[in-house]
Design a protein around this motif. Structure first.
Motif, mmCIF file in Angstrom:
data_model
loop_
_atom_site.group_PDB
_atom_site.id
_atom_site.type_symbol
_atom_site.label_atom_id
_atom_site.label_comp_id
_atom_site.label_asym_id
_atom_site.label_seq_id
_atom_site.Cartn_x
_atom_site.Cartn_y
_atom_site.Cartn_z
ATOM 1 N N ASP A 105 -15.253 -41.258 -21.558
ATOM 2 C CA ASP A 105 -16.315 -42.349 -22.068
ATOM 3 C C ASP A 105 -16.545 -43.127 -20.580
ATOM 4 O O ASP A 105 -17.549 -43.644 -20.784
ATOM 5 C CB ASP A 105 -15.482 -43.225 -22.989
ATOM 6 N N ILE A 106 -15.640 -43.232 -19.756
ATOM 7 C CA ILE A 106 -15.823 -44.301 -18.619
ATOM 8 C C ILE A 106 -15.530 -43.397 -17.347
ATOM 9 O O ILE A 106 -14.522 -42.556 -17.264
ATOM 10 C CB ILE A 106 -14.849 -45.343 -18.634
ATOM 11 N N ILE A 107 -16.147 -43.291 -16.367
ATOM 12 C CA ILE A 107 -16.092 -42.740 -15.173
ATOM 13 C C ILE A 107 -16.138 -43.778 -13.931
ATOM 14 O O ILE A 107 -16.800 -44.896 -14.176
ATOM 15 C CB ILE A 107 -17.229 -41.687 -14.929
ATOM 16 N N ALA A 108 -15.192 -43.327 -12.976
ATOM 17 C CA ALA A 108 -15.073 -44.538 -11.801
ATOM 18 C C ALA A 108 -14.733 -43.776 -10.726
ATOM 19 O O ALA A 108 -14.343 -42.463 -10.584
ATOM 20 C CB ALA A 108 -14.011 -45.380 -12.053
ATOM 21 N N ALA A 109 -14.776 -44.384 -9.135
ATOM 22 C CA ALA A 109 -14.508 -43.460 -8.112
ATOM 23 C C ALA A 109 -13.946 -44.642 -7.197
ATOM 24 O O ALA A 109 -14.471 -45.678 -7.142
ATOM 25 C CB ALA A 109 -15.746 -42.854 -7.607
ATOM 26 N N MET A 110 -13.048 -43.947 -6.236
ATOM 27 C CA MET A 110 -12.203 -44.912 -5.083
ATOM 28 C C MET A 110 -12.566 -44.103 -3.860
ATOM 29 O O MET A 110 -12.355 -42.879 -4.048
ATOM 30 C CB MET A 110 -11.097 -45.289 -5.295
ATOM 31 N N GLY A 111 -12.530 -44.726 -3.029
ATOM 32 C CA GLY A 111 -12.655 -44.014 -1.532
ATOM 33 C C GLY A 111 -13.176 -44.506 -0.330
ATOM 34 O O GLY A 111 -13.509 -45.763 -0.423
ATOM 35 N N ASP A 112 -13.875 -44.018 0.482
ATOM 36 C CA ASP A 112 -14.385 -44.440 1.812
ATOM 37 C C ASP A 112 -15.869 -44.101 1.892
ATOM 38 O O ASP A 112 -16.535 -43.831 0.689
ATOM 39 C CB ASP A 112 -13.839 -43.661 3.108
ATOM 40 N N SER A 113 -16.609 -43.756 2.857
ATOM 41 C CA SER A 113 -18.046 -43.550 2.968
ATOM 42 C C SER A 113 -18.576 -42.361 2.165
ATOM 43 O O SER A 113 -19.462 -42.280 1.850
ATOM 44 C CB SER A 113 -18.647 -43.769 4.492
ATOM 45 N N LEU A 114 -17.494 -41.627 2.142
ATOM 46 C CA LEU A 114 -17.934 -40.193 1.470
ATOM 47 C C LEU A 114 -18.222 -40.527 -0.166
ATOM 48 O O LEU A 114 -18.836 -39.624 -0.819
ATOM 49 C CB LEU A 114 -17.189 -39.067 1.847
ATOM 50 N N LEU A 184 -17.178 -48.335 2.894
ATOM 51 C CA LEU A 184 -17.263 -47.342 3.995
ATOM 52 C C LEU A 184 -16.324 -48.033 4.926
ATOM 53 O O LEU A 184 -15.791 -49.223 5.049
ATOM 54 C CB LEU A 184 -18.431 -47.723 4.828
ATOM 55 N N GLY A 185 -15.522 -47.088 5.780
ATOM 56 C CA GLY A 185 -14.440 -47.288 6.513
ATOM 57 C C GLY A 185 -13.106 -47.459 5.962
ATOM 58 O O GLY A 185 -11.910 -47.817 6.672
ATOM 59 N N ALA A 186 -12.956 -47.238 4.583
ATOM 60 C CA ALA A 186 -11.824 -47.698 3.912
ATOM 61 C C ALA A 186 -10.829 -46.407 4.290
ATOM 62 O O ALA A 186 -11.041 -45.499 4.588
ATOM 63 C CB ALA A 186 -12.060 -47.245 2.367
ATOM 64 N N MET A 187 -9.423 -46.956 4.296
ATOM 65 C CA MET A 187 -8.286 -46.192 4.544
ATOM 66 C C MET A 187 -7.204 -45.969 3.361
ATOM 67 O O MET A 187 -7.372 -46.884 2.444
ATOM 68 C CB MET A 187 -7.623 -46.482 6.050
ATOM 69 N N SER A 188 -6.153 -45.302 3.843
ATOM 70 C CA SER A 188 -5.213 -45.382 2.608
ATOM 71 C C SER A 188 -4.634 -46.637 2.373
ATOM 72 O O SER A 188 -4.430 -47.012 1.228
ATOM 73 C CB SER A 188 -4.228 -44.347 3.311
ATOM 74 N N ARG A 189 -4.573 -47.487 3.220
ATOM 75 C CA ARG A 189 -4.001 -48.691 3.111
ATOM 76 C C ARG A 189 -4.834 -49.603 2.165
ATOM 77 O O ARG A 189 -4.327 -50.698 1.543
ATOM 78 C CB ARG A 189 -3.550 -49.236 4.465
ATOM 79 N N ASP A 190 -6.005 -49.420 2.048
ATOM 80 C CA ASP A 190 -6.945 -50.159 1.312
ATOM 81 C C ASP A 190 -6.865 -49.862 -0.393
ATOM 82 O O ASP A 190 -7.477 -50.553 -1.079
ATOM 83 C CB ASP A 190 -8.689 -49.853 1.897
ATOM 84 N N MET A 191 -6.341 -48.680 -0.527
ATOM 85 C CA MET A 191 -6.453 -48.181 -1.955
ATOM 86 C C MET A 191 -5.551 -48.826 -2.997
ATOM 87 O O MET A 191 -6.246 -49.273 -3.798
ATOM 88 C CB MET A 191 -5.801 -46.607 -1.952
ATOM 89 N N PRO A 192 -4.608 -49.704 -2.639
ATOM 90 C CA PRO A 192 -3.793 -50.545 -3.530
ATOM 91 C C PRO A 192 -4.991 -51.610 -4.070
ATOM 92 O O PRO A 192 -4.838 -52.050 -5.065
ATOM 93 C CB PRO A 192 -2.566 -51.074 -2.851
#
Length: 420
Positions: A105-114, A184-192
């Protein structure tokens, strides 16, 4: 003095995602940080949004950078039978291991510039700062799959009421981005922190029933860690431990705050691929050292060290995701590794086929996003230890749910003793 401090930040903001996010971090509690946040959208509004201008999109196509660039890609092949095994269940399933494509029903995404969509429809370097979120492989929902192959556009064939995909160009905070919280520019430490932003956004959206709806989140992170962060640590291998801590916080938060969730983790590709590209346009010899200083121009010994680090990082992705604490009837994590052995295709003369890359040769074009979406889709229906790699033959091979395996593959329903 103030202008002298702002100018380099704006320059990096315009061209290089890593430096921009670092500027945001260091200036987070200052007026300068707020000023950058205000000026960036103003720059974009003055320049125009590349994906919103038909003539720019057409130019991108004529340059061979879209899924409709050649006759071979204009296949008349149909998609899966949407009234077949993958169709929406008569009643919403109670187990994530019995989730069909039509049940999402719901779609989402997390990550960096890609995932933010930087440079997807770029025809010059300035347009790499544009975030063409509506056509991103994992979360774009502009048009339909024949125009733009994306995961939402494929899922919409099964469930036209799918919600959460990005609608058009825009920054992460724009309403049209919906549940694409990548930056853009996100890294592992930004995920929480990004997980908290996503949960808050979902919880306050009247179109989302947090208890009832089944949700699919895709996460790809690590590119900026590899390119511009880990090599500045006293002990780069310690980044694996930090990554583990970040992912545990992220996964536990999502598990505890998002009922009925399938989380698909796409490991970052081994970015030594950037060192093997040949015959690149002149501007890429300028942009790549800025965007990936930890790899580009380094000695063979240093690259071998970074190769070991990236391989260990990806093994850690598998190990964390496969822990039993992240598997229940209403939550699971899948590793969808189409990025394994990822390389840009080659031309007959041995040069890199840059029709799959954006203008900086780091990000990817719309053709690259379409091929990524096609490859990711196929991973959904492949067994955990047999995921295929990036496939450039857009349209030619869509794996589909079958009577034997009607569900999106998980660690549970892939077992031989699982009963359909």
């Amino acid at each position: 003095m103030l202008f002298r401090n702002i100018f380099p930040i704006l320059l990096y903001c315009a061209f290089f995602d890593v430096q921009f996010l670092q500027a945001q971090r260091t200036a987070l509690d200052t007026n300068l940080g707020g000023l950058v946040s205000l000026i960036r959208p103003l720059i974009l509004n003055v320049m125009g949004r590349s994906g919103d201008v038909p003539s720019n999109v057409d130019l991108h196509r004529r340059r061979g950078k879209t899924q409709h660039s050649d006759k071979r890609s204009r296949s008349t092949k149909e998609f899966c039978d949407v009234k077949g095994p993958g169709k929406r269940s008569p009643q919403p399933p109670t187990s994530v291991h019995r989730l069909r494509p039509g049940d999402i029903d719901i779609i989402a995404a997390m990550g960096d510039s890609l995932t933010a969509g930087n440079g997807v429809i770029a025809n010059n370097l300035m347009q790499v700062i544009h975030e063409n979120r509506g056509v991103v492989w994992s979360i774009g929902g502009l048009g339909n799959w024949r125009q733009y192959v994306t995961i939402p556009n494929l899922l919409k064939e099964y469930n036209p009421n799918l919600y959460g995909y990005s609608l058009k160009d825009g920054l992460g905070r724009d309403r049209t981005s919906r549940f694409n919280v990548a930056e853009l520019g996100a890294m592992s430490r930004d995920m929480p922190y990004m997980a908290k932003v996503l949960v808050a956004r979902m919880s306050h959206d009247p179109n989302v029933n947090m208890t009832h709806h089944w949700k699919l989140i895709t996460m790809l992170i690590g590119n900026n860690d590899f390119c511009s962060d880990v090599c500045y640590l006293a002990d780069p291998m310690k980044s694996i431990d930090y990554h583990e801590q970040n992912m545990l916080k992220t996964y536990r938060y999502l598990r505890d705050n998002v009922p009925r969730l399938m989380l698909n983790v796409v490991p970052a590709p081994n970015l030594l691929l950037l060192t093997k590209m040949k015959g690149l346009p002149p501007q890429c010899h300028i942009t790549l050292p800025f965007e990936c200083p930890c790899l580009i121009g380094k000695s063979r010994k240093r690259q071998e060290y970074m190769n070991k680090l990236m391989e260990k990082w990806i093994r850690k992705d598998y190990e964390i995701a496969n822990r039993e604490e992240f598997n229940s009837e209403t939550f699971t994590i899948n590793i969808e590794h189409f990025t394994k052995d990822f390389v840009f295709p080659k031309l007959p003369n041995g040069n890199t086929d840059t029709s799959y890359s954006s203008e900086d040769c780091f990000h990817i074009s719309q053709k690259g996003h379409a091929a990524s979406a096609n490859s990711y889709w196929n991973n959904l229906f492949e067994m955990p230890n047999n995921k295929s790699s990036f496939n450039t033959n857009i349209y030619d091979n869509f794996l589909c749910p079958t009577e034997e395996h009607p569900y999106i593959i998980t660690r549970v329903n892939s077992r031989k003793d699982f009963k359909v």
